[in-house]
Design an enzyme around this catalytic site. Structure first.
Site, mmCIF file in Angstrom:
data_model
loop_
_atom_site.group_PDB
_atom_site.id
_atom_site.type_symbol
_atom_site.label_atom_id
_atom_site.label_comp_id
_atom_site.label_asym_id
_atom_site.label_seq_id
_atom_site.Cartn_x
_atom_site.Cartn_y
_atom_site.Cartn_z
ATOM 1 N N HIS A 253 0.855 -1.189 0.000
ATOM 2 C CA HIS A 253 0.000 0.000 0.000
ATOM 3 C C HIS A 253 0.888 1.235 0.000
ATOM 4 O O HIS A 253 1.930 1.253 0.646
ATOM 5 C CB HIS A 253 -0.922 -0.001 1.231
ATOM 6 C CG HIS A 253 -2.073 0.947 1.117
ATOM 7 N ND1 HIS A 253 -1.943 2.305 1.351
ATOM 8 C CD2 HIS A 253 -3.367 0.744 0.777
ATOM 9 C CE1 HIS A 253 -3.117 2.889 1.158
ATOM 10 N NE2 HIS A 253 -3.998 1.975 0.811
ATOM 11 N N ASP A 307 -7.681 -5.271 0.322
ATOM 12 C CA ASP A 307 -8.132 -6.133 -0.773
ATOM 13 C C ASP A 307 -7.807 -7.605 -0.551
ATOM 14 O O ASP A 307 -8.425 -8.472 -1.168
ATOM 15 C CB ASP A 307 -7.491 -5.682 -2.089
ATOM 16 C CG ASP A 307 -7.871 -4.266 -2.450
ATOM 17 O OD1 ASP A 307 -9.075 -3.951 -2.412
ATOM 18 O OD2 ASP A 307 -6.968 -3.469 -2.764
#
EC number: 2.3.3.16
Length: 370
Positions: A253, A307
């Site tokens: 991320h 996710d």
């Protein structure tokens, strides 16, 4: 000028909506920890918090729930369009166009949050229309007596959900509501800064979220688990991916340098979703991928993101894989519209610069001499 590809670490506004501590893996909505909200709150209450900046009283919450429920229905024109395109169209394309149609149908002026409520309430109805119509299932009218999450699952699966499934979706939607200045929120603000309308801005957000590096990553993570097939294959698969320079889907991320707090929460809920042999195996594979992936990537600050587990959760609840980004959008629309509302209170047209690296002063050559 300094070139900052991807606008990394460049702030474009002040906000009181969301704070992210990427080093410690913390996330706050309006000052409240995501861990507390996931433990004690619900979809409607957190949506109210993000839009209005405070937790509602009991009377305010009941009134807000009624407003959301009353806006769930969609017109015959939108129903007909979704049914006609559901079998061949990408769900995000269908959703994007349906939201444009909502804008065409809305003739009312003002009441920005009222319009945000309208869009938020109708998106689950549109999503359920996509899934049920392409499977030749009868469309179910929204049940106004059910909560937002309960009604969403009811319209998808055709039966009233149990308390556990409703709670899991409730939490998953809360976790996806906002995440500060991500790509889709930025897309919304670029459009809104021109003083375009809320529907156009939300369409821009949906379009950005469609990309596999943003909203599409949850579906890719689940495909990865399915491709692995068995926990016994995990180590070879993961090491093969990484040694060949490929990405491990659901890892990494831009902001977090520790495990995404949303992934931590969804992991806990995913383990409660054991419903059948297939789901159990996928959960086992995911946890093994997390273990092996962290051993290799953790030292570089690369950990599972939201996710990684969200696709597995959505799949367990009965949503088809290519619908996952639309579910993401159904929650993130709350953050998009809250940021638009906040930005427009002190609006400035977003117009960045580019650094020119081409030639100058070239001689024009007539076409017959080229």
């Amino acid at each position: 000028m300094e070139l900052r590809k991807g606008l990394e670490d460049i702030a474009i506004k002040e906000t009181s909506i969301t704070f992210i501590d990427g080093e410690l893996g913390r996330l706050y909505y309006r000052g409240y920890s995501i861990f507390d909200l996931a433990s004690f709150s619900n979809f409607e209450e957190v949506a109210y918090l993000i839009w209005y900046g405070k937790l509602p009283t009991r009377h305010e919450l009941e009134d807000f729930k009624s407003r959301l429920a009353e806006e769930r229905g969609v017109s015959e024109d939108i129903t007909s369009f979704v049914v006609r395109t559901s079998k061949q169209g990408n769900p995000m394309d269908i959703l994007r166009t349906a939201v444009s149609m909502l804008g065409l149908e809305d003739r009312q002026e003002g009441d920005f949050i009222g319009k945000a409520i309208r869009i938020t309430a109708k998106i689950p109805t549109i999503i359920s229309l996509i899934q049920r119509s392409r499977n030749n299932q009868e469309f179910l009218e929204p049940d106004l007596s059910l909560s937002h999450a309960e009604n969403f699952l009811y319209m998808i699966n055709g039966t009233k959900p149990n308390a556990q499934d409703s709670r899991v979706l409730d939490v998953a939607l809360m976790l996806h509501m906002d995440h500060e200045m991500n790509a889709s929120t930025m897309a919304c603000l670029v459009v809104a800064s021109t003083l375009s309308d809320i529907y156009s801005s939300v369409v821009a957000g949906i379009s950005a979220l469609k990309g596999p590096l943003h909203g599409g990553a949850n579906s890719e993570a689940l495909k990865q688990f399915m491709e692995i097939g068995s926990p016994d294959n995990v180590e070879k698969y993961v090491m093969g991916k990484l040694s060949s320079g490929q990405r491990l889907m659901g890892f990494g991320h831009r902001i977090y340098k520790s495990m995404d707090p949303r992934a931590k929460i969804l992991k806990e809920y995913a383990t409660r979703m054991a419903k059948n042999e297939e789901i159990n195996r996928l959960i086992e594979i995911a946890m093994k991928v997390e273990e092996v992936g962290i051993k290799v990537l953790g030292r570089r600050g690369i950990y599972p993101n939201v996710d990684f587990y969200s696709g597995l959760v959505f799949y367990s609840l009965g949503f088809e894989q290519d619908l996952f980004p639309t579910i993401f959008a159904s929650a993130r629309v709350i953050g998009w519209t809250a940021h638009i509302d906040e930005y427009l209170k002190d609006n400035k047209l977003i117009r960045p610069k580019a650094i020119y690296v081409g030639d100058l002063g070239k001689r024009y050559v007539p076409i017959d001499e080229r």
